[in-house]
Design a protein around this motif. Structure first.
Motif, PDB file in Angstrom:
ATOM      1  N   MET A 111       0.837  -1.207   0.000  1.00 19.10           N
ATOM      2  CA  MET A 111       0.000   0.000   0.000  1.00 19.10           C
ATOM      3  C   MET A 111       0.865   1.248   0.000  1.00 19.10           C
ATOM      4  SD  MET A 111      -2.862  -1.111   2.781  1.00 19.10           S
ATOM      5  CE  MET A 111      -3.921  -2.508   2.484  1.00 19.10           C
ATOM      6  N   ALA A 112       1.962   1.190   0.763  1.00 23.28           N
ATOM      7  CA  ALA A 112       2.837   2.368   0.852  1.00 23.28           C
ATOM      8  C   ALA A 112       3.673   2.539  -0.406  1.00 23.28           C
ATOM      9  CB  ALA A 112       3.742   2.249   2.078  1.00 23.28           C
ATOM     10  N   ARG A 113       4.095   1.425  -0.984  1.00 23.80           N
ATOM     11  CA  ARG A 113       5.024   1.500  -2.124  1.00 23.80           C
ATOM     12  C   ARG A 113       4.629   0.502  -3.206  1.00 23.80           C
ATOM     13  NH1 ARG A 113      10.154   2.729  -0.446  1.00 23.80           N
ATOM     14  NH2 ARG A 113      10.750   2.506  -2.610  1.00 23.80           N
ATOM     15  N   LEU A 116       7.111  -1.662  -5.534  1.00 26.52           N
ATOM     16  CA  LEU A 116       7.983  -2.752  -5.084  1.00 26.52           C
ATOM     17  C   LEU A 116       7.358  -4.114  -5.412  1.00 26.52           C
ATOM     18  CD1 LEU A 116       8.884  -1.344  -1.540  1.00 26.52           C
ATOM     19  CD2 LEU A 116      10.386  -1.369  -3.538  1.00 26.52           C
ATOM     20  N   ASP A 175       0.865   8.944   5.255  1.00 24.41           N
ATOM     21  CA  ASP A 175       0.652   8.350   3.937  1.00 24.41           C
ATOM     22  C   ASP A 175      -0.345   7.192   3.990  1.00 24.41           C
ATOM     23  OD1 ASP A 175       1.824   8.329   1.078  1.00 24.41           O
ATOM     24  OD2 ASP A 175       1.765   6.214   1.641  1.00 24.41           O
ATOM     25  N   LEU A 176      -0.348   6.462   5.104  1.00 22.04           N
ATOM     26  CA  LEU A 176      -1.180   5.261   5.185  1.00 22.04           C
ATOM     27  C   LEU A 176      -1.846   5.181   6.549  1.00 22.04           C
ATOM     28  CD1 LEU A 176      -2.105   2.441   4.178  1.00 22.04           C
ATOM     29  CD2 LEU A 176       0.098   1.553   4.909  1.00 22.04           C
ATOM     30  N   SER A 184      -3.504   6.684   1.600  1.00 21.78           N
ATOM     31  CA  SER A 184      -4.407   5.537   1.524  1.00 21.78           C
ATOM     32  C   SER A 184      -5.024   5.276   2.890  1.00 21.78           C
ATOM     33  CB  SER A 184      -3.657   4.276   1.097  1.00 21.78           C
ATOM     34  OG  SER A 184      -2.969   4.495  -0.105  1.00 21.78           O
ATOM     35  N   GLY A 188       4.205  -2.419   8.223  1.00 23.06           N
ATOM     36  CA  GLY A 188       4.630  -2.635   6.840  1.00 23.06           C
ATOM     37  C   GLY A 188       4.807  -1.320   6.090  1.00 23.06           C
ATOM     38  N   GLY A 189       3.879  -0.394   6.285  1.00 25.72           N
ATOM     39  CA  GLY A 189       3.951   0.906   5.619  1.00 25.72           C
ATOM     40  C   GLY A 189       5.187   1.684   6.022  1.00 25.72           C
ATOM     41  N   ALA A 214       8.332   0.264   4.630  1.00 23.65           N
ATOM     42  CA  ALA A 214       8.521   0.660   3.237  1.00 23.65           C
ATOM     43  C   ALA A 214       8.824   2.154   3.111  1.00 23.65           C
ATOM     44  CB  ALA A 214       7.290   0.298   2.424  1.00 23.65           C
ATOM     45  N   LYS A 222       7.076   4.889   4.491  1.00 17.72           N
ATOM     46  CA  LYS A 222       6.011   5.887   4.499  1.00 17.72           C
ATOM     47  C   LYS A 222       5.399   6.003   5.893  1.00 17.72           C
ATOM     48  CE  LYS A 222       6.252   7.076   0.195  1.00 17.72           C
ATOM     49  NZ  LYS A 222       5.325   6.831  -0.875  1.00 17.72           N
TER      50      LYS A 222
END
Lengths: 295, 592
Positions: free
Chosen positions: A98-100, A103, B235-236, B262, B278-279, B282, B284
């Motif tokens: 969702m963030a990237r 990838l 961002d998330l 999101s 997880g966000g 990555a 964010k």
């Protein structure tokens, strides 16, 4: 790293490693802790081959795992890995994607990790159609804790926690994934690197949630699910199998799932694409309250 | 604070009550908006039952004042009764000389001993307003009694009419001219009635309007936290609905996508915090919000974030516990869970905003600290703070807040990169996936500097020290504790969260009695600046810790660090936000 340092892996005999030398690019310097003969060695190689042939750069590759023998997977790869909690690789992988969205994200899970403790996440990763590849490594046993019954252990099987035979019926992973709405469902054997490579290649290139069920022998704790058993039991899907038909796919999965290949493949909008649609729709309603209040 | 004598500063606690259809909620937001734009401060308090609608009885409470408001205050000064029978239930919360504005032309017959009038004590000042008649004249129905009542309120106390008119025009802009005119006419009739027909017997006078229009904005704590997150470049957002935190997700679902982010409603709280981790992994900024039962589910993931050194931000709006507890009541009883809710030795950051404005700023801080220090930050709000509206000074959003605080490894250091390199500060440069060939695998297992699982004594010791080493830097960057009104005070009262505002009002009560008392705010609960506490609290003869929980969780936590200072626990179990009066009563005798 000298590949001669690696444990000898019986399942890989005959694989043309010379031609796939690039695959070693994806290996880390950590020597796997898996028992000799573990099916995961073959899976690991097949993933590396797939990434090589698809030219996925290791720096753009993320592998999320849970707990169990499957959980140690990313540690043996050169990638951005995260060895998370028992049962939770899917939601962590979902967050990464969702963030990237750019990838390439793998969620590696096991029969206990993905169908037992983490079984509640599979339906939602599937119905959200998060564009990741979920590899369920099924050895029908809890290996890391030394041989207890798992959600795919056959009924009646004797394990250390079911000394008089397992009272529970096993789950059918492919059937579950299909009913949860996964747009890509495939089955392969850890004893067949070429078959896995073919399936993984399709899974990675499929836009959307891809679920791959791998039968993988645990030679230490489950003598039944051996390479011989897989070789004689697993048969490829009939050549006329229609992967666009959910009915056909469900039919095969219902019959026991002892068929290999891509059961089902349909393209639907992914989570990122749907989120993009939502952003567009939202922007049409005018500026945000945040902007009105603070900007 | 007291009434009956002349009010030199306007400060009024108003409650409106009615049943479904009376428009109590509208009356409330009408008062809030109009009084705010008239330049007064606002703080609301809504105590509603667990489930929506239910009996249909609705109550709205707002405290409004010329000066800054810290708490909901004590007993009610003014009751606006849109339903007379239900109003009788409210009378116990009225202060001695309270005012009641009631509908004096109720169309149905009520037995005398069941009427509102017969139940009022003789000190109460009752102003009858023919709300139904006024509404009928404007609309032809009695349905807009509430507009007439608000108008009468404005007229009785001498507020300018304009802010009230502006609110109606704004609110009804989309509905068209005729409806606006009818409402305005109803409002004006109520206003005129209040101004000319009521013989005023109370001492409340609206403050003279300032020359400058108020710039303050009205937000509740949940909105404030959500907007803070957007301001910090969230961002998330991943969340699972739970009272009283759901509104944070609702605001972000509407707004964050317009800022490119999101929002996902996950299948449970475990998935929510996993998605956040997880966000952030990555690269964010990611966040979730929950309440006690959800935080309980998240503890294992929060612990993973500690061990794997992955950022995460969790807003936890506390409600009454244990277990499902009291979903719509306020309590400060998740401190132990936030600070200690982990297996192993698990350092994290726990922040606690004390008012609506701090919900905004601390969410910004939480995202910055989590990202920089690679650990979970829990922001402890509570039901009251989440739901109460306050007028806050306008916030200038600084684009710099969005800037990543992650310390990335230098390009060219890929060879031999160690994800968990021991740097002394506890912060290891963190490479974001996709940003070059810095390969690593994060893990919740104990590990060496490269991230490889390893369980030696030496590695566990250095690993633990490394994770705790971050606390030193965080103490410098996090919101510091602060003393208010130390001069002349022999006693300090320590508090956190929404109780701090109550203690500020207790301080005023003590002052009225000629006693000085210091109020100590603890905005960052963990890590605790032990030296500051020793230095500061050591100066007082007595130190109280006031909390809305049974075991005084903050006091117990601090006491372990402060063996030389005796902390006197003042616990309250109430399920409602504290009133200054009840706190003052408990500590009054020991203040001198």
């Amino acid at each position: 790293v000298n590949e001669k340092d690696r444990p000898d892996i019986p399942v890989l005999k005959g694989v043309r490693t010379e031609e796939k030398r690039g695959a070693f690019e994806y290996r880390s310097e950590n020597v796997p802790i898996w028992c000799p003969g573990c099916g995961y060695f073959g899976v690991s190689h097949a993933i590396n081959y797939t990434l090589t042939s698809l030219s996925v750069k290791p720096e753009d590759f993320v592998m999320i795992s849970g707990i169990g023998c499957s959980g140690r997977f990313p540690g043996f790869m050169k990638c951005y890995g995260f060895h998370t909690l028992h049962g939770r690789p899917l939601p962590v992988a979902a967050g990464v994607k969702m963030a990237r969205p750019e990838l390439t994200v793998f969620a590696v899970t096991g029969d206990g990790d993905g169908l037992g403790i983490g079984g509640g996440h599979l339906p939602h990763a599937a119905r959200r159609n998060i564009d990741i590849t979920c590899i369920l490594l099924d050895n029908t046993i809890y290996g890391l804790t030394k041989g207890q019954a798992s959600p795919t252990t056959p009924q009646g099987a004797v394990t250390s926690t079911t000394p008089y035979g397992n009272p529970d019926d096993p789950l059918k992973p492919a059937l579950l994934a299909l009913s949860y709405g996964a747009g890509f469902v495939a089955v392969a054997s850890a004893g067949e690197p070429d078959q896995m490579e073919e399936v993984f290649t399709q899974a990675v290139t499929h836009r959307g949630f891809s679920f791959v069920h791998i039968y993988s022998p645990c030679l230490t704790f489950d003598k039944k699910l051996s390479y011989d058993f897989l070789r004689t039991t697993l048969k490829p899907l009939p050549s006329n199998h229609d992967a666009s038909s959910l009915e056909k796919a469900v039919g095969v999965a219902l019959s026991g799932g002892f068929r290999t290949g891509v059961y089902y493949r349909v393209r639907r909008k992914t989570f990122d694409e749907r989120m993009e649609d939502i952003r567009e729709k939202a922007l049409k309603t005018g500026p945000s309250d945040f902007e009105k209040l603070f900007l | 604070m007291t009434s009956g004598k002349a009010h030199d500063s306007f400060d009024m606690k108003i409650r409106a009550c009615g049943i479904a259809g009376d428009g109590v909620i509208l009356t409330g937001s009408f008062l809030v908006e109009a009084l705010n734009s008239a330049g007064l401060y606002i703080l609301t308090f809504n105590d509603y039952g667990a489930e929506i609608k239910g009996s249909g009885k609705t109550v709205f409470q707002v405290r409004t004042s010329e000066s800054e408001i810290f708490s909901r205050g004590g007993d009610i000064d003014l009751l606006i009764a849109l339903n007379n029978a239900f109003a009788i239930e409210q009378l116990g919360d009225l202060q001695r000389n309270a005012i009641v504005i009631y509908d004096n032309d109720v169309p149905t017959y009520v037995k005398e001993k069941e009427s509102l009038m017969s139940r009022l004590s003789h000190n109460v000042i009752a102003y009858g307003v023919p709300m139904g008649t006024i509404s009928s004249r404007a609309f032809g129905t009695t349905r807009s009694k509430n507009i007439a009542a608000v108008g009468a309120f404005g007229g009785i106390f001498g507020f300018p009419l304009e802010p009230f008119e502006n609110y109606l025009k704004k609110r009804l802009a989309k509905k068209g001219g005729e409806l606006v005119e009818k409402n305005l006419s109803c409002l004006r009739m109520g206003y005129e009635y209040g101004r000319t027909e009521i013989r005023k017997r109370d001492t409340f006078r609206a403050p003279r309007p300032g020359r400058k229009r108020s710039e303050r904005i009205v937000l509740n704590g949940n909105e404030s936290a959500a907007y803070g997150a957007i301001a910090a470049g969230l961002d998330l957002y991943a969340g699972y609905p739970i009272t009283p935190a759901t509104k944070i997700m609702e605001v972000l679902a509407k707004d964050l996508v317009k800022h490119g982010g999101s929002v996902v409603q996950t299948e449970d709280e475990i998935s929510a915090i996993a998605t956040v981790i997880g966000g952030f992994f990555a690269g964010k900024r990611s966040m979730t919000a929950t309440s006690g039962p959800g935080l309980s589910l998240m503890t294992e993931m929060i612990n993973l974030a500690v061990m794997a050194e992955n950022p995460a931000v969790i807003i936890n709006s506390q409600r009454g516990g244990p277990s499902t507890g009291l979903p719509t009541k306020s309590e400060q009883s998740d401190l132990n869970l936030a600070v200690y809710g982990a297996s192993g030795d698990s350092p994290r950051v726990v922040l606690a905003p004390t008012n609506v404005a701090e919900c905004f700023s601390m969410t910004v801080t939480a995202l910055q600290i989590a990202e920089k220090y690679q650990l979970p930050v829990i922001v402890l709000m509570d039901f009251f703070l989440s739901n109460r509206q306050e007028s806050i000074e306008p916030i200038k959003v600084d684009p710099a807040w969005r800037k990543s605080t992650n310390i990335a490894p230098e390009p060219g250091t890929e060879e031999g990169y160690l994800r968990y390199r021991n740097t002394g500060s506890g912060i290891s440069p963190r490479a974001i996936p996709g940003a070059g060939r810095f390969f690593y695998t994060q893990t919740g297992l104990e590990h060496d500097e490269s991230g490889k699982p390893a369980y030696t004594t030496e590695l566990h010791r250095t690993g633990t020290e490394k994770r705790f080493a971050k606390m030193k830097g965080i103490l410098k960057e996090g919101p510091p504790p602060r003393v208010y009104g130390a001069r002349g005070a022999k006693t300090a009262v320590v508090s956190w969260g929404s109780t701090f505002g109550v203690v500020r009002d207790v301080q005023k009560l003590a002052k009225e009695d000629g006693v000085d008392m210091a109020a100590v705010k603890v905005p960052m609960i963990y890590p605790a600046d032990v030296r500051w506490y020793e230095r500061t609290l050591g100066k007082f003869k007595r130190v109280f810790v006031v909390e809305l929980n049974a075991t005084c969780q903050l006091a117990s936590f601090l006491q372990g660090h402060l063996p030389g200072i005796a902390l006197c626990k003042v616990p309250f179990v109430s399920s409602l936000p504290l009133k200054p009066g009840e706190v003052y009563k408990r500590i009054k005798g020991d203040l001198r």
